[in-house]
Motif scaffolding. Sequence first.
Motif, short mmCIF file in Angstrom:
data_model
loop_
_atom_site.label_atom_id
_atom_site.label_comp_id
_atom_site.label_asym_id
_atom_site.label_seq_id
_atom_site.Cartn_x
_atom_site.Cartn_y
_atom_site.Cartn_z
N MET A 135 91.51 140.13 51.41
CA MET A 135 91.71 138.96 50.56
C MET A 135 92.46 139.33 49.28
O MET A 135 93.41 138.66 48.89
N VAL A 139 96.04 137.96 47.87
CA VAL A 139 96.14 137.29 46.57
C VAL A 139 97.18 137.99 45.69
O VAL A 139 97.94 137.34 44.98
N LEU A 140 97.22 139.34 45.77
CA LEU A 140 98.15 140.09 44.92
C LEU A 140 99.61 139.84 45.27
O LEU A 140 100.49 140.04 44.44
N VAL A 141 99.89 139.43 46.51
CA VAL A 141 101.28 139.08 46.82
C VAL A 141 101.44 137.57 46.88
O VAL A 141 102.37 137.05 47.48
N SER A 142 100.49 136.87 46.23
CA SER A 142 100.61 135.42 46.04
C SER A 142 100.63 134.65 47.37
O SER A 142 101.38 133.68 47.53
N GLU A 143 99.78 135.08 48.30
CA GLU A 143 99.62 134.37 49.57
C GLU A 143 98.17 133.89 49.70
O GLU A 143 97.26 134.53 49.17
N VAL A 144 97.96 132.80 50.42
CA VAL A 144 96.60 132.40 50.76
C VAL A 144 96.05 133.44 51.74
O VAL A 144 96.70 133.74 52.74
N PRO A 145 94.87 134.03 51.45
CA PRO A 145 94.34 135.08 52.31
C PRO A 145 94.31 134.66 53.79
O PRO A 145 93.81 133.60 54.12
N VAL A 147 92.55 135.57 56.19
CA VAL A 147 91.21 135.38 56.75
C VAL A 147 90.69 133.96 56.54
O VAL A 147 89.80 133.50 57.23
N LEU A 148 91.28 133.22 55.59
CA LEU A 148 90.79 131.87 55.30
C LEU A 148 91.39 130.82 56.23
O LEU A 148 90.91 129.68 56.26
N HIS A 149 92.45 131.14 56.95
CA HIS A 149 93.06 130.07 57.73
C HIS A 149 93.49 130.47 59.13
O HIS A 149 93.86 129.62 59.93
N ALA A 150 93.44 131.76 59.45
CA ALA A 150 93.94 132.14 60.77
C ALA A 150 93.01 133.13 61.42
O ALA A 150 92.43 133.97 60.75
#
Lengths: 214, 214, 214
Positions: A135, A139-145, A147-150
């Motif tokens: 996670m 977050v550090l590369v400005s993406e939605v984690p 694990v939260l969606h796929a």
Amino acid sequence: MSASTFVLVLDLLGTFVFALSGALVGVNKKLDLFGVLVLSFAAGNAGGITRDLLLGATPPPAISSWHYVVVSLGAGLLTFVWSPVVQRMQELISIIDAAGLALFAVSGATKAMDFHLNPLAAIMLGVLTGIGGGMLRDVLVSEVPTVLHADLYAVAALAGAAVVVGSYYLPLFTTTASLAGGVLCFAIRMIAIRRDWQLPKPHQPRDKNQPSPS
Amino acid sequence: MSASTFVLVLDLLGTFVFALSGALVGVNKKLDLFGVLVLSFAAGNAGGITRDLLLGATPPPAISSWHYVVVSLGAGLLTFVWSPVVQRMQELISIIDAAGLALFAVSGATKAMDFHLNPLAAIMLGVLTGIGGGMLRDVLVSEVPTVLHADLYAVAALAGAAVVVGSYYLPLFTTTASLAGGVLCFAIRMIAIRRDWQLPKPHQPRDKNQPSPS
Amino acid sequence: MSASTFVLVLDLLGTFVFALSGALVGVNKKLDLFGVLVLSFAAGNAGGITRDLLLGATPPPAISSWHYVVVSLGAGLLTFVWSPVVQRMQELISIIDAAGLALFAVSGATKAMDFHLNPLAAIMLGVLTGIGGGMLRDVLVSEVPTVLHADLYAVAALAGAAVVVGSYYLPLFTTTASLAGGVLCFAIRMIAIRRDWQLPKPHQPRDKNQPSPS
């Protein structure tokens, strides 16, 4: 090799593979060498560090023991130099990653039970240990984690942690339960990858007028 | 002025400049007054706060001492009201920022050694103290932290922290080593700005068919 | 119902509503079931957890007491299954959200004073308790936290926390002050919603050549 050495080796192997995943994200995002190393360390250790901060177990071993630092940065350097090679080993990495997840979920839940948390919290911390690194990496590369969606990822960790925590209330040996929990987590994760299992997504009634995907 | 007062003044100066950088990002992202103040505080203090949480040194001085709060919010207010003036002083700010980085790297590594961390961990916490504020600043406005992909920034902190940590194993006075580490960090950072030094980036073999940049 | 039970019920109600807001964001971002539950838990508890980590009060009650976990995940499940219903109740939710903010600001500031922080830090931790959950919720879906750029939200928490902290220096009963602080926070928040009050934004002198908005 004693039992505790065996666990340390497994733990470091998990850290190493998670760190590889962090470094690959860093390379793909065209970070510089330092950025790649930060993502390696974050992906390999943020789950365990967050668990330890929540338990008040400071300084976390991921900081205070040099093993984790060396293993994480080593994985980062390797990936930085040979990223094409690492990228070609994706399948092997996803297998070791599943093993790392199993191990982190089991060890995280065990540590939480040792700190006398309630079973629900111990399961949650087991899952957090398994997924926290990925996670923070995202977050550090400005993406939605991811694990939260796929992907069925957290559920595998949940199952593994639940077996471990459940065993505290049953006449089971801890070693047996850890093994069972770890194997269950690993198995769910591997089958999920093979069959592309996904968790349900929420209904989106407002999209009714769009062409149906089926 | 006693030695410890001198260090406190330097520390607050570093916090102030880092807070200015946070506030400028907030202004440029069109945050409201509160948002600008949050970014000031985060940029000025998140590095030290994270270090203190990892060391178990709670509550962190950045919270428990009012100095840091007042200095950070002051920098935020100043920037909010006079952002054009602050923006025109970019060169001066980048010099004081290099000084802040030097100071935070040295003080962070020293604090970690005082908590008996191993040398590798102490260097990492020195770097974290120097760069953590800027990282949270960027994450809060949904950007990939600058320090991960641009500019020779973390390496300067690394060099400074390494000198301090190394001095614990040599017959050196702590003050001398702190000074040497700080000056080295500051010098690397300033030269990197002047000459636009960058860390190497990973090879991207998949981009081969694009026109070569050289 | 005793006083402490009453406070616990209020606290859980606040957690529940904040968790609803997290789950709604997760549903709108098309996260899967696990992602929605993570956002529920984060939005409902991250403020209090961060406050507790800063105070060194580990493990935080949001982890060690099963109440918060159950309430957060319940809100997440509800929203996942009936998101259209929850979405239609936006007005009711914004009222309970204002109540949750009031409660968290007051309880956060009180806990910080009990840990002997200075008044400025106690006010800050009160505000952090109120807004931290929403901030992590937004960071996890890669958005700039709403509280940093829109709406008069944090100021309401600030006012509530300031009343509570101020009362420690006045001949006032704590209960009276808590109530006054909570009511003030709630009132400011509700009026801000009704009248669309906003905090000032920084001047952007470089946009002069754009058509004036007035």
